[in-house]
Design an enzyme around this catalytic site. Structure first.
Site, PDB file in Angstrom:
ATOM      1  N   ARG A  49      35.662  44.432  26.677  1.00 44.83           N
ATOM      2  CA  ARG A  49      34.882  45.149  25.653  1.00 44.83           C
ATOM      3  C   ARG A  49      35.078  46.650  25.702  1.00 44.83           C
ATOM      4  O   ARG A  49      35.113  47.317  24.677  1.00 44.83           O
ATOM      5  CB  ARG A  49      33.382  44.839  25.829  1.00 44.83           C
ATOM      6  CG  ARG A  49      33.007  43.410  25.573  1.00 44.83           C
ATOM      7  CD  ARG A  49      31.639  43.134  26.141  1.00 44.83           C
ATOM      8  NE  ARG A  49      31.571  43.463  27.561  1.00 44.83           N
ATOM      9  CZ  ARG A  49      30.510  43.388  28.310  1.00 44.83           C
ATOM     10  NH1 ARG A  49      29.371  43.004  27.781  1.00 44.83           N
ATOM     11  NH2 ARG A  49      30.546  43.689  29.590  1.00 44.83           N
ATOM     12  N   TYR A 154      28.916  27.623  43.327  1.00 48.34           N
ATOM     13  CA  TYR A 154      27.699  26.924  42.894  1.00 48.34           C
ATOM     14  C   TYR A 154      27.914  26.088  41.626  1.00 48.34           C
ATOM     15  O   TYR A 154      26.989  25.422  41.155  1.00 48.34           O
ATOM     16  CB  TYR A 154      26.531  27.901  42.741  1.00 48.34           C
ATOM     17  CG  TYR A 154      26.819  29.164  41.945  1.00 48.34           C
ATOM     18  CD1 TYR A 154      27.150  29.104  40.597  1.00 48.34           C
ATOM     19  CD2 TYR A 154      26.737  30.409  42.554  1.00 48.34           C
ATOM     20  CE1 TYR A 154      27.407  30.254  39.873  1.00 48.34           C
ATOM     21  CE2 TYR A 154      26.997  31.576  41.834  1.00 48.34           C
ATOM     22  CZ  TYR A 154      27.330  31.485  40.487  1.00 48.34           C
ATOM     23  OH  TYR A 154      27.592  32.623  39.771  1.00 48.34           O
TER      24      TYR A 154
HETATM   25  P1  NAP Z   1      33.135  42.585  37.186  1.00 51.43           P
HETATM   26  O1  NAP Z   1      33.933  43.686  37.801  1.00 51.43           O
HETATM   27  O2  NAP Z   1      31.802  42.911  36.605  1.00 51.43           O
HETATM   28  O3  NAP Z   1      34.068  41.846  36.117  1.00 51.43           O
HETATM   29  C1  NAP Z   1      33.642  41.303  34.926  1.00 51.43           C
HETATM   30  C2  NAP Z   1      34.672  41.699  33.855  1.00 51.43           C
HETATM   31  O4  NAP Z   1      34.396  40.937  32.687  1.00 51.43           O
HETATM   32  C3  NAP Z   1      34.594  43.178  33.479  1.00 51.43           C
HETATM   33  O5  NAP Z   1      35.881  43.749  33.557  1.00 51.43           O
HETATM   34  C4  NAP Z   1      34.091  43.180  32.019  1.00 51.43           C
HETATM   35  O6  NAP Z   1      34.753  44.209  31.282  1.00 51.43           O
HETATM   36  C5  NAP Z   1      34.528  41.783  31.539  1.00 51.43           C
HETATM   37  N1  NAP Z   1      33.636  41.244  30.497  1.00 51.43           N
HETATM   38  C6  NAP Z   1      32.300  41.009  30.578  1.00 51.43           C
HETATM   39  N2  NAP Z   1      31.845  40.535  29.417  1.00 51.43           N
HETATM   40  C7  NAP Z   1      32.913  40.449  28.577  1.00 51.43           C
HETATM   41  C8  NAP Z   1      33.080  40.040  27.227  1.00 51.43           C
HETATM   42  N3  NAP Z   1      32.031  39.594  26.504  1.00 51.43           N
HETATM   43  N4  NAP Z   1      34.319  40.083  26.680  1.00 51.43           N
HETATM   44  C9  NAP Z   1      35.369  40.525  27.404  1.00 51.43           C
HETATM   45  N5  NAP Z   1      35.281  40.938  28.693  1.00 51.43           N
HETATM   46  C10 NAP Z   1      34.055  40.910  29.262  1.00 51.43           C
HETATM   47  O7  NAP Z   1      32.828  41.437  38.256  1.00 51.43           O
HETATM   48  P2  NAP Z   1      33.732  40.594  39.291  1.00 51.43           P
HETATM   49  O8  NAP Z   1      32.834  40.370  40.438  1.00 51.43           O
HETATM   50  O9  NAP Z   1      35.078  41.188  39.511  1.00 51.43           O
HETATM   51  O10 NAP Z   1      33.866  39.191  38.532  1.00 51.43           O
HETATM   52  C11 NAP Z   1      35.119  38.645  38.143  1.00 51.43           C
HETATM   53  C12 NAP Z   1      35.034  37.131  38.117  1.00 51.43           C
HETATM   54  O11 NAP Z   1      34.743  36.611  39.421  1.00 51.43           O
HETATM   55  C13 NAP Z   1      33.929  36.569  37.202  1.00 51.43           C
HETATM   56  O12 NAP Z   1      34.412  35.418  36.533  1.00 51.43           O
HETATM   57  C14 NAP Z   1      32.826  36.183  38.183  1.00 51.43           C
HETATM   58  O13 NAP Z   1      31.969  35.169  37.687  1.00 51.43           O
HETATM   59  C15 NAP Z   1      33.665  35.684  39.341  1.00 51.43           C
HETATM   60  N6  NAP Z   1      32.977  35.634  40.638  1.00 51.43           N
HETATM   61  C16 NAP Z   1      32.600  36.771  41.257  1.00 51.43           C
HETATM   62  C17 NAP Z   1      31.974  36.697  42.508  1.00 51.43           C
HETATM   63  C18 NAP Z   1      31.580  37.945  43.275  1.00 51.43           C
HETATM   64  O14 NAP Z   1      30.954  37.819  44.331  1.00 51.43           O
HETATM   65  N7  NAP Z   1      31.933  39.129  42.827  1.00 51.43           N
HETATM   66  C19 NAP Z   1      31.765  35.446  43.094  1.00 51.43           C
HETATM   67  C20 NAP Z   1      32.137  34.287  42.414  1.00 51.43           C
HETATM   68  C21 NAP Z   1      32.766  34.391  41.180  1.00 51.43           C
HETATM   69  P3  NAP Z   1      34.012  45.037  30.092  1.00 51.43           P
HETATM   70  O15 NAP Z   1      32.694  45.491  30.652  1.00 51.43           O
HETATM   71  O16 NAP Z   1      34.960  46.165  29.780  1.00 51.43           O
HETATM   72  O17 NAP Z   1      33.859  44.063  28.958  1.00 51.43           O
END
Ligand code: NAP
Length: 279
Positions: A49, A154
Site C-alpha cells: 500500500r 497457530y
Molecule cells: P510487516 O513488516 O508488518 O509486514 C507486513 C507487510 O504487509 C508490510 O510490508 C505491509 O506493507 C504489507 N501489507 C499489509 N497490508 C497490506 C495490503 N492490504 N496490501 C498490500 N500489502 C499490505 O510484518 P512481518 O512480521 O514481516 O510479517 C510478514 C509475514 O510474516 C506476514 O504474513 C505475517 O503474518 C507472517 N508472520 C510473522 C511473524 C512474526 O513474528 N513477525 C510470525 C508468523 C508469521 P504496506 O504497509 O506498505 O502495505
C-alpha cells in the site's frame, strides 16, 4: 545461512534471469526475502500500500545491481491486483516466483473482536492471497513457477487472541495444498513457510507491545530466542528455487520449537535465564 567454508548456502545466480513478485516486500520478512532473491539474481516486483516502505529495497537494488519495480497495491482490491500484475509482466515479461507475504494482525480477545476487525484481517491475509495467486497463476500457467505463502504455526494449533489471523492462515495452508495438487501439471509448485515469532516492526508493535509480553513469548521458545527475518527468508528462497524441485504442497515450520508440547516451559525458561546470567 552459510556452508562450513563460509560460502552462502544457496548458490550465487540461483534466480538469474527470473522475476520475483513479493507482496509487502518492503518491510520485515518481505524485505529480507526480496533482498536475498535480488542478491541471487532475480528482478524484484515489490507491491504494497505504501511505496514509501520500498525505499530500503530500492536502495539495496541500486547498491547490489538488481532491478526493483515498486508498485502501489492493496491486495484486498482484485482490480488493483490485476493492474499491478499486468504492469509487472509489461516490465519484465514474466513472473517466476510469487511470495505471498503481506498480512495484517493484532491481538484481541474474541469476545471484543468486531466483525469489521475479523473481516479486515481475512481480507488481507486470505482473500488477498487468493486474488494475487489467481492472477499470477494465470501468468505462470504458460511457463511454470513457484509460489511460497507465509503462514503461522497457530494455523494448525489455534491460539487465543488471534482467531482472525489463525483462521486466515489456516485458509492459506488449505489454499497451498489445494493449488499444489491442482497446478502441478502446469509446472507450478506451491509451498508455505510457517514461522514462529521473529522481529519485525509490525510484529513488535502489534503482537508483543511490551517487554513483559515479549519475555513471556521468549520463555515459550525451547531454543531460547526469536527467529530472524533473514533465517526465515532463507527457507522461503529455498522453496522458491530450483534447489527444491520435488517439494510441493508442504508447510515448513520454523519456530525454534515454539509449538512443541512443553509443560515444563516456565521451569526450563528459569534454567535458561540462570545459565545466560552465568555466561
Ligand atoms: P510487516 O513488516 O508488518 O509486514 C507486513 C507487510 O504487509 C508490510 O510490508 C505491509 O506493507 C504489507 N501489507 C499489509 N497490508 C497490506 C495490503 N492490504 N496490501 C498490500 N500489502 C499490505 O510484518 P512481518 O512480521 O514481516 O510479517 C510478514 C509475514 O510474516 C506476514 O504474513 C505475517 O503474518 C507472517 N508472520 C510473522 C511473524 C512474526 O513474528 N513477525 C510470525 C508468523 C508469521 P504496506 O504497509 O506498505 O502495505
Amino acid at each position: 545461512m552459510r556452508n562450513e567454508d563460509g560460502t552462502p548456502w544457496l548458490p550465487a545466480g540461483l534466480f538469474e534471469g527470473q522475476t520475483a513478485f513479493v507482496t509487502g516486500g518492503g518491510t520485515g520478512l518481505g524485505l529480507a526475502v526480496s533482498r536475498r532473491l535480488g542478491g541471487l539474481g532475480a528482478n524484484l516486483v515489490c507491491a504494497s500500500r505504501d511505496v514509501g516502505h520500498h525505499e530500503a529495497l530500492l536502495e539495496d537494488g541500486q547498491a547490489n545491481g538488481y532491478e526493483v519495480l515498486s508498485l502501489e497495491l492493496d491486495v484486498r482490491e482484485p482490480h488493483d491486483v490485476k493492474r499491478v500484475v499486468r504492469e509487472a509482466v509489461e516490465r519484465f515479461g514474466r513472473i517466476d516466483v510469487l511470495v505471498n507475504n503481506a498480512a495484517g494482525n493484532f491481538v484481541c480477545p474474541t469476545l471484543l473482536l468486531a466483525p469489521k476487525g475479523f473481516k479486515a484481517v481475512l481480507d488481507i491475509a486470505l482473500n488477498g492471497v487468493f486474488y494475487v495467486t489467481r492472477e499470477v497463476g494465470r501468468v505462470m500457467r504458460d511457463g511454470g513457477g513457484t509460489i511460497v505463502n507465509i503462514s503461522a504455526p497457530y494455523a494448525t494449533t489455534g491460539k487465543p487472541g488471534v482467531v482472525h489471523s489463525a483462521c486466515a492462515k489456516a485458509g492459506v495452508e488449505a489454499l497451498t495444498k489445494s493449488l499444489a495438487a491442482e497446478w502441478a501439471s502446469l509446472g507450478i509448485r506451491v509451498n508455505a513457510v510457517s514461522p514462529g515469532p521473529f522481529h519485525s516492526r509490525g510484529a513488535a508493535d502489534r503482537l508483543w507491545p511490551s517487554e513483559e509480553i515479549e519475555q513471556k513469548i521468549l520463555d515459550e521458545i525451547p531454543l531460547g530466542r526469536f527467529g530472524t527475518a533473514e533465517e526465515v527468508g532463507e527457507i522461503v528462497c529455498f522453496l522458491a528455487s530450483d534447489a527444491s524441485p520435488w517439494i510441493t504442497g508442504s508447510i515448513w515450520l520454523a519456530d525454534g520449537g515454539w509449538m512443541l508440547p512443553n509443560p515444563l516451559v516456565e521451569d526450563l525458561a528459569k534454567v535458561r535465564r540462570r545459565r545466560n546470567a552465568g555466561n
